[in-house]
Motif scaffolding. Structure first.
Motif, PDB file in Angstrom:
ATOM      1  N   GLN A   1       1.001  -1.313  -0.075  1.00 59.49           N
ATOM      2  CA  GLN A   1       0.116  -0.064   0.003  1.00 59.49           C
ATOM      3  C   GLN A   1       0.974   1.256   0.039  1.00 59.49           C
ATOM      4  O   GLN A   1       1.918   1.373   0.531  1.00 59.49           O
ATOM      5  CB  GLN A   1      -0.829   0.005   1.272  1.00 59.49           C
ATOM      6  CG  GLN A   1      -1.682  -1.116   1.450  1.00 59.49           C
ATOM      7  CD  GLN A   1      -2.960  -1.382   0.512  1.00 59.49           C
ATOM      8  OE1 GLN A   1      -3.499  -0.481   0.065  1.00 59.49           O
ATOM      9  NE2 GLN A   1      -3.263  -2.633   0.082  1.00 59.49           N
ATOM     10  N   ASP A   2       0.338   2.181  -0.796  1.00 56.28           N
ATOM     11  CA  ASP A   2       1.067   3.371  -0.805  1.00 56.28           C
ATOM     12  C   ASP A   2       2.570   3.373  -0.942  1.00 56.28           C
ATOM     13  O   ASP A   2       3.404   4.363  -0.199  1.00 56.28           O
ATOM     14  CB  ASP A   2       0.824   4.351   0.627  1.00 56.28           C
ATOM     15  CG  ASP A   2      -0.873   4.459   0.973  1.00 56.28           C
ATOM     16  OD1 ASP A   2      -1.545   4.823  -0.015  1.00 56.28           O
ATOM     17  OD2 ASP A   2      -0.990   4.063   1.982  1.00 56.28           O
ATOM     18  N   LEU A   3       2.855   2.813  -1.904  1.00 59.49           N
ATOM     19  CA  LEU A   3       4.450   2.821  -2.268  1.00 59.49           C
ATOM     20  C   LEU A   3       4.885   4.031  -2.772  1.00 59.49           C
ATOM     21  O   LEU A   3       4.105   4.747  -3.486  1.00 59.49           O
ATOM     22  CB  LEU A   3       4.760   1.425  -3.096  1.00 59.49           C
ATOM     23  CG  LEU A   3       4.400  -0.059  -2.599  1.00 59.49           C
ATOM     24  CD1 LEU A   3       4.897  -0.941  -3.692  1.00 59.49           C
ATOM     25  CD2 LEU A   3       5.241   0.081  -1.258  1.00 59.49           C
ATOM     26  N   ALA A   4       6.160   4.251  -2.655  1.00 62.43           N
ATOM     27  CA  ALA A   4       6.591   5.403  -3.177  1.00 62.43           C
ATOM     28  C   ALA A   4       7.943   5.389  -3.585  1.00 62.43           C
ATOM     29  O   ALA A   4       8.807   4.537  -2.908  1.00 62.43           O
ATOM     30  CB  ALA A   4       6.424   6.885  -2.152  1.00 62.43           C
ATOM     31  N   VAL A   5       8.636   6.025  -4.407  1.00 63.97           N
ATOM     32  CA  VAL A   5      10.129   6.048  -4.776  1.00 63.97           C
ATOM     33  C   VAL A   5      10.772   7.402  -4.710  1.00 63.97           C
ATOM     34  O   VAL A   5      10.035   8.413  -5.184  1.00 63.97           O
ATOM     35  CB  VAL A   5      10.127   5.272  -6.329  1.00 63.97           C
ATOM     36  CG1 VAL A   5      11.620   5.371  -6.754  1.00 63.97           C
ATOM     37  CG2 VAL A   5       9.452   4.139  -6.538  1.00 63.97           C
ATOM     38  N   ASP A   6      11.887   7.366  -4.309  1.00 69.20           N
ATOM     39  CA  ASP A   6      12.596   8.629  -4.137  1.00 69.20           C
ATOM     40  C   ASP A   6      13.184   9.169  -5.400  1.00 69.20           C
ATOM     41  O   ASP A   6      14.244   8.438  -5.939  1.00 69.20           O
ATOM     42  CB  ASP A   6      13.541   8.585  -3.217  1.00 69.20           C
ATOM     43  CG  ASP A   6      14.551   9.716  -2.733  1.00 69.20           C
ATOM     44  OD1 ASP A   6      14.174  10.815  -3.661  1.00 69.20           O
ATOM     45  OD2 ASP A   6      15.265   9.832  -1.927  1.00 69.20           O
ATOM     46  N   VAL A   7      12.347   9.955  -5.935  1.00 70.68           N
ATOM     47  CA  VAL A   7      12.909  10.399  -7.427  1.00 70.68           C
ATOM     48  C   VAL A   7      14.397  10.979  -7.659  1.00 70.68           C
ATOM     49  O   VAL A   7      15.004  11.153  -8.618  1.00 70.68           O
ATOM     50  CB  VAL A   7      11.913  11.427  -8.063  1.00 70.68           C
ATOM     51  CG1 VAL A   7      10.653  10.987  -8.237  1.00 70.68           C
ATOM     52  CG2 VAL A   7      11.772  12.796  -7.198  1.00 70.68           C
ATOM     53  N   ALA A   8      14.878  11.178  -6.442  1.00 66.57           N
ATOM     54  CA  ALA A   8      16.297  11.888  -6.221  1.00 66.57           C
ATOM     55  C   ALA A   8      17.231  10.665  -6.487  1.00 66.57           C
ATOM     56  O   ALA A   8      18.082  10.635  -7.302  1.00 66.57           O
ATOM     57  CB  ALA A   8      16.508  12.488  -4.880  1.00 66.57           C
ATOM     58  N   THR A   9      16.957   9.468  -5.808  1.00 67.02           N
ATOM     59  CA  THR A   9      17.795   8.426  -6.337  1.00 67.02           C
ATOM     60  C   THR A   9      17.280   7.425  -7.389  1.00 67.02           C
ATOM     61  O   THR A   9      17.849   6.657  -7.966  1.00 67.02           O
ATOM     62  CB  THR A   9      17.680   7.351  -5.046  1.00 67.02           C
ATOM     63  OG1 THR A   9      16.352   6.952  -4.691  1.00 67.02           O
ATOM     64  CG2 THR A   9      18.148   8.206  -3.771  1.00 67.02           C
ATOM     65  N   ALA A  10      15.890   7.398  -7.691  1.00 73.67           N
ATOM     66  CA  ALA A  10      15.513   6.793  -8.872  1.00 73.67           C
ATOM     67  C   ALA A  10      14.591   7.812  -9.842  1.00 73.67           C
ATOM     68  O   ALA A  10      13.513   7.512  -9.923  1.00 73.67           O
ATOM     69  CB  ALA A  10      14.644   5.679  -8.440  1.00 73.67           C
ATOM     70  N   PRO A  11      15.408   8.762 -10.553  1.00 70.28           N
ATOM     71  CA  PRO A  11      14.757   9.731 -11.318  1.00 70.28           C
ATOM     72  C   PRO A  11      13.942   9.129 -12.476  1.00 70.28           C
ATOM     73  O   PRO A  11      13.069   9.564 -13.167  1.00 70.28           O
ATOM     74  CB  PRO A  11      15.614  10.679 -11.861  1.00 70.28           C
ATOM     75  CG  PRO A  11      17.026   9.796 -11.550  1.00 70.28           C
ATOM     76  CD  PRO A  11      16.800   8.863 -10.710  1.00 70.28           C
ATOM     77  N   GLU A  12      14.556   7.863 -12.955  1.00 68.48           N
ATOM     78  CA  GLU A  12      14.023   7.071 -14.235  1.00 68.48           C
ATOM     79  C   GLU A  12      12.511   6.636 -14.015  1.00 68.48           C
ATOM     80  O   GLU A  12      12.153   5.899 -14.953  1.00 68.48           O
ATOM     81  CB  GLU A  12      14.965   6.260 -14.712  1.00 68.48           C
ATOM     82  CG  GLU A  12      15.042   5.231 -14.093  1.00 68.48           C
ATOM     83  CD  GLU A  12      15.694   4.986 -12.657  1.00 68.48           C
ATOM     84  OE1 GLU A  12      15.740   4.001 -12.062  1.00 68.48           O
ATOM     85  OE2 GLU A  12      16.213   6.090 -12.344  1.00 68.48           O
ATOM     86  N   VAL A  13      11.886   6.482 -12.661  1.00 73.15           N
ATOM     87  CA  VAL A  13      10.757   5.552 -12.318  1.00 73.15           C
ATOM     88  C   VAL A  13       9.669   6.173 -13.157  1.00 73.15           C
ATOM     89  O   VAL A  13       9.543   7.427 -13.536  1.00 73.15           O
ATOM     90  CB  VAL A  13      10.538   5.833 -10.845  1.00 73.15           C
ATOM     91  CG1 VAL A  13      10.023   7.062 -10.593  1.00 73.15           C
ATOM     92  CG2 VAL A  13       9.521   4.633 -10.420  1.00 73.15           C
TER      93      VAL A  13
END
Length: 426
Positions: free
Chosen positions: A34-46
């Motif tokens: 639930q409510d997964l998020a990705v740090d765009v700073a470390t994974a900008p290509e998501v």
């Protein structure tokens, strides 16, 4: 990386059914929650895919397709067949071996697998049980398996020699490999592709009666019990065939069975309105047969839904009923027919439908796919189960020989993802 957000995630293997997110990294699912998020700073290509209001399920698997390569690529080839499969939500397919030449030797098998390796979905193939479909000479099971065949089938040519069937089953049992059988006794049939009865008689022909199917299913179910081979009955169409398979399973035979969407959706009367596009082998049957086919799906007698995707050109189909070839395209309407005629009618739950189209066919061939799990394969389909649309003649397949053009069906594919890559986007 890809992050699928807010979809109704359904996994028939674990029976998980809830709104959740799925994080994909490369060819693997790395997180479901639930409510997964990705740090765009470390994974900008998501890449974020909004699946709100849609179903997220394992990529569909079809264990019975005809891609016509080699030898009949004017009808279809492995590339266009794969595009058609992806558009229908399929990430894995198993091709039949009735090509020209047939996939009876390692050289032809290697040619087919080399072509398949270029596709963006998983394209597998069986080899023939007998050399060039001669019904007598068994192929080199050991060598063909080592070269990459996933099973064996003489699909399209029924076995008339019971002794040879038993030998083939004994060979299959030795290698613990699946045999898939097309059951239709040619000595009991008239014109193939049309059910023998009122409709065929209106067309002025003697067709193929149900006994031509269920008599051979009965014979081979008992041979499977005797040999303990893993035997799969293709495209059941007769209600009595379901009864026979249920009985033989109860006795301990290691058998499985499939049904096509067309055989549980429409009857023999489609011949009158759709002509040769409704000429199939085995033929469409009666409502009483559909009732038993659905009962077989409900109680597990029928394990798998498979399309028998069989492309033909317009000119080939545009002949009189006795001359036109049997078969129809099916990959791009398969899920919709299940949603429309099974789920919407209350015959199967969505979970049960997907089970017949994902994990069950995967387990037939022991493929590591057909399920959703962390560290599992990133093969998925995202679809809107409630979106009703009219089937158009705009298929990715080379062919459009189907009786369902113009029909209003449920279920639109939004994305097909295979090995973590988007292979179809609406």
């Amino acid at each position: 990386m890809k992050l699928i957000k807010n979809g109704r995630v359904i996994d028939p293997k674990t029976k998980f059914d809830d709104v959740a997110d799925i994080l994909i990294d490369g060819a693997k699912i790395v997180k479901i929650g639930q409510d997964l998020a990705v740090d765009v700073a470390t994974a900008p290509e998501v890449e974020v895919i909004d699946a709100t209001g849609k179903v997220v399920a394992p990529g569909l698997i079809d264990v019975h397709v005809h891609f016509r390569e080699p030898g009949q690529t004017h009808k279809e080839d492995i590339h266009t067949g794969s595009l058609s499969a992806a558009r229908g939500g399929f990430t894995t397919v198993v091709m039949m071996a009735n090509t020209n030449p047939t996939v009876s030797d390692i050289s032809t098998l290697s040619e087919v697998l080399a072509s398949s390796s270029h596709e963006n979905i998983n394209v597998k193939t069986v080899a023939t049980i007998t050399d060039k479909f001669d019904g007598q000479t068994l192929t080199d099971f050991s060598g063909l398996l080592a070269a990459g065949a996933v099973g064996f089938s003489d699909d399209g040519i029924p076995f008339t020699d019971a002794g040879k069937v038993r030998l083939a089953m004994q060979e299959a049992a030795k290698y613990d490999v699946l045999l898939s059988l097309h059951e239709e006794d040619p000595q009991l049939t008239g014109v193939l592709g049309i059910n023998d009865g009122e409709i065929s008689h209106q067309c002025g022909v003697i067709g193929a009666p149900t006994v031509s199917e269920y008599s051979m299913v009965a014979r081979d179910a008992m041979l499977a019990l005797d040999t303990q081979a893993r035997v799969h009955f293709q495209h059941l169409s007769a209600g009595q065939s379901v009864d026979v398979v249920r009985f033989a399973k109860a006795l301990g035979a290691k058998i499985t069975a499939e049904v096509t969407p067309q055989h549980f959706s429409i009857t023999e009367s489609a011949i009158l309105s759709h002509g040769t596009n409704a000429k199939l082998n085995p033929p469409l049957r009666r409502e009483s047969d559909i009732t038993k086919l659905i009962a077989g799906l409900q109680d597990g007698t029928i394990d798998v839904i498979a399309t028998d995707h069989a492309p033909h050109t317009h000119d080939e189909k545009n002949q009189e009923i006795t001359k036109a070839p049997s078969g129809m395209t099916g990959l791009e309407t398969s899920l919709s027919l299940g949603l429309t005629h099974l789920v919407a009618q209350g015959h199967l739950t969505l979970m049960a439908l997907l089970e017949k189209m994902t994990i069950n066919p995967a387990q037939l061939y022991r493929f590591d796919t057909g399920y959703l799990a962390e560290n599992g394969p990133a093969d998925l389909v995202i679809f809107d189960a409630d979106n009703r649309y009219e089937v158009q003649d705009d298929f990715a397949s080379k062919a459009s020989n189907t009786p369902f053009i113009g029909e209003n069906l449920l279920g639109k594919i939004a994305y097909t993802i295979c090995d973590g890559e988007i292979v179809y986007k609406a």
